[in-house]
Design a protein around this motif. Structure first.
Motif: not given
Length: 389
Positions: A262-267, A273-290
């Motif tokens: 969703h974060l990759t496909a949503t602009t 900008a895609a949602l993934r382009d925000a550093p805070v969004t990437r950080r939060d996704l990374a936390r879930l992945m970890i």
């Protein structure tokens, strides 16, 4: 107890077979199973026809002879697609562990060939999530038969399974805390006494059941009279807790994957900008992945501990469901927040995973009970007080 070590057909064969069933039956029906709260009969039947319900059954009776690791992978993949189907299959494998150890050969063979769905019937109105303290009774009526009376509060696949691994007080009150029985679904006096309209796992058929003067042959006893708790702790609990962790992992991993898509496909139209382009969004996704990857590593270590007979194997088993239940609750909650309002739409699939994940914390043994068990083991105390045995 069935083996924890895989010793039969190759895992790639299982993966391919499972993938076909998921693609053809389970994934297409997952949303309607949840929406309508219907038992996933077609998916369960397809798994049986493909030989996957006999995955943990011995090759001696025609089963696949796989151990816990491969079975956990199956539950994980099912949970990623349909939590209800995964829970039905999880409970089937947990009950199979008892039947493999103490059940009759004809039932073992029926499970092995995929024509027999079984489940556990432990939780009762009187003792709730304290499965180790049954209140239902067993009474010898003559030399050849036994009468069972009980009010079971939550039985997965109630009215859908072919048999139930049933707990009761022992025939002899000084024999021990619990006795286990194999109860056929067509037994007179066995009834489903309620419906299930749950927050999540809406198709797993977890309904109350009552035994009222239910008669079974005395040969339906599994293990010795009063030895049911030892059987439950030794044969059932490792399978149940580890497979619950795999169930949680499947939900968490699929939630993270869906959030990533969703974060990759949503602009955002106004910025491009895609949602993934925000550093805070990437950080939060990374936390879930970890968090999810940490659970996978812990589950893998738990399986290794069981397979190699490590001294800390039982401690790992007790820890893994507690860790998994809290992890999946936090990860699915985080994925919902990360995807914002879109996550509340059913078509994204996140809100279903969020709801399904809530069961892990409260399914016996609950997270709080497991924390107590872990603390008892860590400090040299017995798992249960003698008063509860």
């Amino acid at each position: 107890m069935t083996s924890t070590v895989d010793n039969a057909q190759s895992t790639p064969d299982v993966a391919d077979t499972l993938g076909a069933v998921i693609d053809e039956v389970i994934r297409p029906q997952a949303a309607s199973v949840d929406r309508e709260g219907v038992f996933p009969r077609s998916g369960v039947d397809a798994l049986g026809a493909a030989g996957l319900l006999g995955l943990a059954s011995s090759t001696e009776v025609g089963g696949a002879g796989h151990g816990m690791r491969t079975v956990a992978e199956v539950v994980e993949r099912l949970a990623a697609e349909c939590g209800s189907t995964a829970m039905v299959v999880l409970m089937h494998y947990a009950a199979t562990a008892v039947i493999e150890a103490h059940g009759p050969r004809e039932v073992r063979a029926a499970i092995a060939t995929g024509g027999h769905l079984t489940t556990l019937a432990f939780s009762e109105y009187g003792s709730r999530s304290h499965f180790w303290s049954p209140t239902g009774t067993a009474t010898a009526t003559d030399e050849d038969s036994v009468r069972l009376d009980a009010r079971k509060s939550w039985v997965t696949s109630a009215g859908e399974a072919t048999s139930y691994v049933w707990s009761s007080l022992p025939l002899s009150r000084d024999a021990g805390p619990m006795t286990l029985w194999l109860v056929p679904a067509d037994s007179a006096g066995l009834t489903v006494t309620g419906s299930f309209d749950g927050l999540g796992l809406r198709g797993n058929g977890s309904r109350p059941m009552t035994a009222d003067g239910l008669r079974i042959p005395s040969t339906a006893m599994m293990a010795a009279d009063g030895a049911g708790l030892d059987t439950a702790l030794g044969a059932v609990l490792p399978w149940f807790l580890v497979l619950n962790a795999a169930f949680c992992l499947g939900l968490a991993d699929s939630a993270v994957a869906e959030a990533g898509r969703h974060l990759t496909a949503t602009t955002l139209t106004h910025t491009g900008a895609a949602l993934r382009d925000a550093p805070v969004t990437r950080r939060d996704l990374a936390r879930l992945m970890i968090r999810t990857h940490a659970l996978r590593a812990f589950l893998g270590d738990t399986l290794t501990a069981l397979e190699t007979g490590r001294d800390d194997a039982m401690l790992r088993v007790l820890q893994v469901k507690a860790l998994a239940g809290e992890t999946v609750a936090e990860v699915t909650d985080g994925a919902m927040q990360l995807c914002g309002g879109s996550a509340f739409r059913k078509e994204l699939g996140l809100e279903r995973r969020f709801r399904d994940s809530r069961a892990a914390r409260v399914m016996a043994p609950t997270t709080d009970a497991l924390y107590d068990f872990v603390g008892r083991v860590a400090t040299g105390l017995p798992l249960l007080d003698e008063a509860n045995r």
